[in-house]
Scaffold this motif. Sequence first.
Motif, PDB file in Angstrom:
ATOM      1  N   TYR A   9      18.056  18.373 -33.320  1.00 37.89           N
ATOM      2  CA  TYR A   9      18.074  17.758 -34.562  1.00 37.89           C
ATOM      3  C   TYR A   9      18.431  16.570 -34.716  1.00 37.89           C
ATOM      4  O   TYR A   9      17.585  15.616 -35.711  1.00 37.89           O
ATOM      5  CB  TYR A   9      19.077  18.666 -35.418  1.00 37.89           C
ATOM      6  CG  TYR A   9      19.191  18.505 -37.073  1.00 37.89           C
ATOM      7  CD1 TYR A   9      18.258  19.025 -37.534  1.00 37.89           C
ATOM      8  CD2 TYR A   9      19.683  17.537 -37.585  1.00 37.89           C
ATOM      9  CE1 TYR A   9      18.220  18.882 -39.127  1.00 37.89           C
ATOM     10  CE2 TYR A   9      19.679  17.301 -38.742  1.00 37.89           C
ATOM     11  CZ  TYR A   9      18.878  18.091 -39.633  1.00 37.89           C
ATOM     12  OH  TYR A   9      18.624  17.797 -41.053  1.00 37.89           O
ATOM     13  N   GLN A  10      19.406  15.946 -34.228  1.00 39.86           N
ATOM     14  CA  GLN A  10      19.722  14.391 -34.203  1.00 39.86           C
ATOM     15  C   GLN A  10      18.320  13.565 -33.850  1.00 39.86           C
ATOM     16  O   GLN A  10      18.023  12.545 -34.383  1.00 39.86           O
ATOM     17  CB  GLN A  10      20.857  13.995 -33.235  1.00 39.86           C
ATOM     18  CG  GLN A  10      22.232  14.575 -33.996  1.00 39.86           C
ATOM     19  CD  GLN A  10      23.265  14.411 -32.915  1.00 39.86           C
ATOM     20  OE1 GLN A  10      23.100  13.798 -32.145  1.00 39.86           O
ATOM     21  NE2 GLN A  10      24.388  15.214 -33.224  1.00 39.86           N
ATOM     22  N   ILE A  13      15.688  13.828 -36.637  1.00 41.48           N
ATOM     23  CA  ILE A  13      16.025  13.057 -38.003  1.00 41.48           C
ATOM     24  C   ILE A  13      16.083  11.452 -37.843  1.00 41.48           C
ATOM     25  O   ILE A  13      15.771  10.622 -38.734  1.00 41.48           O
ATOM     26  CB  ILE A  13      17.488  13.736 -38.590  1.00 41.48           C
ATOM     27  CG1 ILE A  13      17.652  13.456 -40.001  1.00 41.48           C
ATOM     28  CG2 ILE A  13      18.623  13.102 -37.910  1.00 41.48           C
ATOM     29  CD1 ILE A  13      16.884  14.623 -40.827  1.00 41.48           C
ATOM     30  N   ASN A  14      16.391  11.154 -36.491  1.00 46.87           N
ATOM     31  CA  ASN A  14      16.126   9.758 -36.179  1.00 46.87           C
ATOM     32  C   ASN A  14      14.620   9.475 -35.871  1.00 46.87           C
ATOM     33  O   ASN A  14      14.644   8.192 -35.425  1.00 46.87           O
ATOM     34  CB  ASN A  14      17.025   9.391 -35.498  1.00 46.87           C
ATOM     35  CG  ASN A  14      18.674   9.502 -35.772  1.00 46.87           C
ATOM     36  OD1 ASN A  14      18.900   9.072 -36.768  1.00 46.87           O
ATOM     37  ND2 ASN A  14      19.367  10.018 -34.731  1.00 46.87           N
ATOM     38  N   TRP A  36      14.878  19.969 -33.374  1.00 42.15           N
ATOM     39  CA  TRP A  36      13.936  18.829 -33.590  1.00 42.15           C
ATOM     40  C   TRP A  36      12.813  19.131 -34.856  1.00 42.15           C
ATOM     41  O   TRP A  36      12.732  18.473 -35.687  1.00 42.15           O
ATOM     42  CB  TRP A  36      12.952  18.382 -32.251  1.00 42.15           C
ATOM     43  CG  TRP A  36      12.122  17.473 -32.497  1.00 42.15           C
ATOM     44  CD1 TRP A  36      12.450  15.852 -32.590  1.00 42.15           C
ATOM     45  CD2 TRP A  36      10.728  17.237 -32.792  1.00 42.15           C
ATOM     46  NE1 TRP A  36      11.353  15.234 -32.467  1.00 42.15           N
ATOM     47  CE2 TRP A  36      10.313  16.001 -32.717  1.00 42.15           C
ATOM     48  CE3 TRP A  36       9.671  18.233 -33.059  1.00 42.15           C
ATOM     49  CZ2 TRP A  36       8.946  15.423 -32.934  1.00 42.15           C
ATOM     50  CZ3 TRP A  36       8.467  17.792 -33.117  1.00 42.15           C
ATOM     51  CH2 TRP A  36       7.856  16.450 -33.226  1.00 42.15           C
ATOM     52  N   ALA A  39      14.602  19.140 -38.144  1.00 48.45           N
ATOM     53  CA  ALA A  39      14.955  17.607 -38.780  1.00 48.45           C
ATOM     54  C   ALA A  39      13.548  17.097 -39.303  1.00 48.45           C
ATOM     55  O   ALA A  39      13.638  16.585 -40.247  1.00 48.45           O
ATOM     56  CB  ALA A  39      15.324  16.904 -37.408  1.00 48.45           C
ATOM     57  N   ASP A  42      13.289  18.447 -42.525  1.00 54.53           N
ATOM     58  CA  ASP A  42      14.381  18.027 -43.264  1.00 54.53           C
ATOM     59  C   ASP A  42      13.884  16.479 -43.810  1.00 54.53           C
ATOM     60  O   ASP A  42      14.270  16.192 -44.911  1.00 54.53           O
ATOM     61  CB  ASP A  42      15.759  18.111 -42.726  1.00 54.53           C
ATOM     62  CG  ASP A  42      16.260  19.299 -42.811  1.00 54.53           C
ATOM     63  OD1 ASP A  42      15.941  20.330 -43.548  1.00 54.53           O
ATOM     64  OD2 ASP A  42      17.465  19.669 -42.048  1.00 54.53           O
ATOM     65  N   ARG A  43      13.143  15.822 -42.734  1.00 55.34           N
ATOM     66  CA  ARG A  43      13.023  14.388 -43.195  1.00 55.34           C
ATOM     67  C   ARG A  43      11.682  14.393 -44.189  1.00 55.34           C
ATOM     68  O   ARG A  43      11.793  13.674 -45.100  1.00 55.34           O
ATOM     69  CB  ARG A  43      12.317  13.723 -41.857  1.00 55.34           C
ATOM     70  CG  ARG A  43      13.448  13.371 -40.974  1.00 55.34           C
ATOM     71  CD  ARG A  43      12.792  12.597 -39.638  1.00 55.34           C
ATOM     72  NE  ARG A  43      12.470  11.222 -40.204  1.00 55.34           N
ATOM     73  CZ  ARG A  43      11.571  10.593 -39.497  1.00 55.34           C
ATOM     74  NH1 ARG A  43      11.114  11.265 -38.330  1.00 55.34           N
ATOM     75  NH2 ARG A  43      11.216   9.386 -39.719  1.00 55.34           N
ATOM     76  N   LEU A  47      15.547  14.027 -46.585  1.00 51.29           N
ATOM     77  CA  LEU A  47      16.910  14.062 -45.981  1.00 51.29           C
ATOM     78  C   LEU A  47      17.051  12.920 -45.059  1.00 51.29           C
ATOM     79  O   LEU A  47      15.918  12.907 -44.140  1.00 51.29           O
ATOM     80  CB  LEU A  47      17.733  15.439 -45.473  1.00 51.29           C
ATOM     81  CG  LEU A  47      17.584  16.417 -46.128  1.00 51.29           C
ATOM     82  CD1 LEU A  47      18.087  17.886 -45.682  1.00 51.29           C
ATOM     83  CD2 LEU A  47      18.511  16.388 -47.561  1.00 51.29           C
ATOM     84  N   SER A  48      18.043  12.262 -44.779  1.00 57.48           N
ATOM     85  CA  SER A  48      18.334  11.375 -43.580  1.00 57.48           C
ATOM     86  C   SER A  48      19.902  11.421 -43.371  1.00 57.48           C
ATOM     87  O   SER A  48      20.659  11.811 -43.998  1.00 57.48           O
ATOM     88  CB  SER A  48      17.493  10.037 -43.941  1.00 57.48           C
ATOM     89  OG  SER A  48      18.196   9.805 -44.891  1.00 57.48           O
ATOM     90  N   LEU A  49      20.174  10.501 -42.225  1.00 59.01           N
ATOM     91  CA  LEU A  49      21.331  10.552 -41.549  1.00 59.01           C
ATOM     92  C   LEU A  49      21.829   8.920 -42.080  1.00 59.01           C
ATOM     93  O   LEU A  49      22.640   8.633 -41.571  1.00 59.01           O
ATOM     94  CB  LEU A  49      21.503  10.738 -40.406  1.00 59.01           C
ATOM     95  CG  LEU A  49      21.175  12.065 -39.802  1.00 59.01           C
ATOM     96  CD1 LEU A  49      21.415  12.169 -38.246  1.00 59.01           C
ATOM     97  CD2 LEU A  49      22.516  12.996 -40.404  1.00 59.01           C
TER      98      LEU A  49
END
Length: 50
Positions: A9-10, A13-14, A36, A39, A42-43, A47-49
């Motif tokens: 996921y990390q 999202i990146n 993955w 994420a 979500d992107r 959504l983002s971090l």
Amino acid sequence: MSRAHSKGYQAGINGRSKDVCPFQTSDARSQWLGGWREALSDRQIGLSLR
């Protein structure tokens, strides 16, 4: 297995490629790719971090 999902996921999202998956076993790789893909979804909805 939850760690693999979280790491995937990390990565997703990146904006990292699914080709960077560090896991070789099918179960862990499957979990990583599941995270993955989650994420990426979500992107797409914003959504983002940050």
